[in-house]
Design a protein around this motif. Sequence first.
Motif, PDB file in Angstrom:
ATOM      1  N   ASN A 273       0.775  -1.249   0.000  1.00 24.72           N
ATOM      2  CA  ASN A 273       0.000   0.000   0.000  1.00 24.72           C
ATOM      3  C   ASN A 273       0.804   1.296   0.000  1.00 24.72           C
ATOM      4  OD1 ASN A 273      -2.565  -1.306  -0.030  1.00 24.72           O
ATOM      5  ND2 ASN A 273      -2.242  -1.821   2.125  1.00 24.72           N
ATOM      6  N   VAL A 274       1.949   1.272  -0.707  1.00 29.02           N
ATOM      7  CA  VAL A 274       2.720   2.519  -0.792  1.00 29.02           C
ATOM      8  C   VAL A 274       1.950   3.521  -1.657  1.00 29.02           C
ATOM      9  CG1 VAL A 274       4.876   3.583  -1.580  1.00 29.02           C
ATOM     10  CG2 VAL A 274       4.913   1.335  -0.462  1.00 29.02           C
ATOM     11  N   TYR A 275       1.810   4.718  -1.142  1.00 25.07           N
ATOM     12  CA  TYR A 275       1.110   5.791  -1.851  1.00 25.07           C
ATOM     13  C   TYR A 275       2.142   6.779  -2.405  1.00 25.07           C
ATOM     14  CZ  TYR A 275      -1.790  10.105  -2.079  1.00 25.07           C
ATOM     15  OH  TYR A 275      -2.401  11.267  -2.453  1.00 25.07           O
ATOM     16  N   LYS A 276       3.018   7.261  -1.539  1.00 26.46           N
ATOM     17  CA  LYS A 276       4.104   8.153  -1.948  1.00 26.46           C
ATOM     18  C   LYS A 276       5.331   7.839  -1.113  1.00 26.46           C
ATOM     19  CE  LYS A 276       1.144  10.737  -4.332  1.00 26.46           C
ATOM     20  NZ  LYS A 276       1.096  10.801  -5.793  1.00 26.46           N
ATOM     21  N   CYS A 277       6.464   8.308  -1.589  1.00 33.49           N
ATOM     22  CA  CYS A 277       7.687   8.242  -0.790  1.00 33.49           C
ATOM     23  C   CYS A 277       8.386   9.585  -0.927  1.00 33.49           C
ATOM     24  CB  CYS A 277       8.569   7.091  -1.269  1.00 33.49           C
ATOM     25  SG  CYS A 277      10.160   7.002  -0.434  1.00 33.49           S
ATOM     26  N   VAL A 278       8.626  10.227   0.207  1.00 38.51           N
ATOM     27  CA  VAL A 278       9.204  11.570   0.204  1.00 38.51           C
ATOM     28  C   VAL A 278      10.667  11.496   0.636  1.00 38.51           C
ATOM     29  CG1 VAL A 278       8.927  13.952   1.025  1.00 38.51           C
ATOM     30  CG2 VAL A 278       6.936  12.428   0.929  1.00 38.51           C
ATOM     31  N   THR A 279      11.544  12.127  -0.130  1.00 38.44           N
ATOM     32  CA  THR A 279      12.965  12.204   0.219  1.00 38.44           C
ATOM     33  C   THR A 279      13.395  13.665   0.071  1.00 38.44           C
ATOM     34  OG1 THR A 279      14.150  12.079  -1.903  1.00 38.44           O
ATOM     35  CG2 THR A 279      13.152  10.030  -1.102  1.00 38.44           C
ATOM     36  N   PRO A 280      14.612  14.009   0.471  1.00 40.98           N
ATOM     37  CA  PRO A 280      15.049  15.409   0.297  1.00 40.98           C
ATOM     38  C   PRO A 280      15.314  15.775  -1.162  1.00 40.98           C
ATOM     39  CG  PRO A 280      16.397  14.256   1.933  1.00 40.98           C
ATOM     40  CD  PRO A 280      15.585  13.231   1.245  1.00 40.98           C
TER      41      PRO A 280
END
Lengths: 239, 284
Positions: free
Chosen positions: A166-173
């Motif tokens: 269920n990954v929706y988004k992944c935020v990184t720098p």
Amino acid sequence: MEYTKPEVFISVMARLLKDAENAFLGVASIVPVISVLVGKELYNPNLTILSISGAVNPKPSRLASLSTVHPFLFENARSQFTLTEIFDLSARGELDIAFLGGIQVDRKGRINRSVIGSFNKPKVRLPGGAGTAVLMPTVRRVVLWRTKHDRRAFVEEVDFATAAGNVYKCVTPLCLFGFDGELYVEALFPGVTEENIIDNTGFEVRFAEGIYEIEQPTEEELELIREIDRENLRGFDFK
Amino acid sequence: MSEIVELEKGIREIKDGDKVAIGGNLTHRTPISVVYEMIRQKKKNLEVIKTAGAFDIDLLCAFRAVKAVWAGYVGYESDLGFNAMYYRRSVERGGVIANENACYTVISGMRAARQGVPFMPVNTLEGSDLRRMEYFSTVEDPFSGGVVYVVRALKPDFAVLHAQLADREGNVLIRGSKFEDILMLQAAERTLVTVEELVDSLPAELEMAQPNFLIDYVAEVNYGAHPTSCYLHYDTDLKFIRNFQKYGDVDRFYEDYIAPERGEYISKVLREGKGWSTQSQRSL
């Protein structure tokens, strides 16, 4: 208005909450704490904020600690919903968003927080997945977040899949990943190039057709972030 | 009805090899005075049960009191550097077994114990490599035929907690975050609670206490959670934990902080913390 990397990161996470019903954050999650407080105030007054402290919708007068199990998350809350009850909520399909971190994240969006090396004879024993193994397969939308984007963090395949689903988004720098069974770059942080991402990612990077640059944080967002986090705790995890 | 005891006497009831559930979460409302006493009494081969542990489990590993850990997370948060160093090294060297769970499966295992059933269905461990651990399995749903993940019952021989208040009949009031403490009281074979203060009667307020029939022993231990926080009383003593992390010589740590009698410990940590407890009340 000038802004820092953690501030863009928080603004991106806060905007992801515009249509959220409720959002949960776990241990060592000061950046998600600030994001949910900003998201609720600016974009979604109906958002329900849940955390391990068990207090619902806290309004802390100051962020007293980097610990996100700390009693400051009790301040000005009016109701309680314990961690056990949050897991039950997710198990029955009613938890909307969980902000979860991985030490390693792979192309398929699986996370590792357990071991480097083999499980029984680990080279490095990591702290463990906390709630992730049951949250990822049951929460409606997982927002993965990682304050470092490098080849050690973003790998082709995790050493051990602590949790998946269920990954929706992944935020990184560096960027915002979307997910369609695999992570792909949906948007770049201001000033970041596609090459920067390729150089710092351990798997072959796919870029969305309509890739765009993330809108800079608004003045309103920046003022609120700085008012909530007067002691600049937001920078800590990015060092 | 619970017995009001000296801490030392209550902890004598914990046997080597017992499964011990420890209340609180990470660096908050954890019964550290109990942990010190277990170390003084040289407990061995304990199996520690906790959703998310930190200083408590690290300290028990430092003094070789642990055989296995049943937990979802063992480590600190950002400000203390994530690593529970002694736990980590013990597991890497094979001295301690990490029975990694999800926090929810620790809860589910104790729910089975609380309800007197051998296992508890849980939704779900799909996609996690943890599902292969021997304490998890699957069964066929006898009603619909689907497959259900199950967690083996996890029954603590002892639960040890720290709370704010108890009355002289041993009813215990937990304020602020409850974490998994109440489940632990109900699932464990026997229980011991340390409290900041014993009072003649608990405040007549809407928040009700935990009933004394669940609690075998109550001991009054002022600052009993130090260096973890106790809501409405004191904050986490970060400086103390950082000092422990870089102490190096655990025998010297024992002499300096675990061997001294309680009054000496408290005046020492108050002195070294330079107003930590009064300062910290503001942030609680």
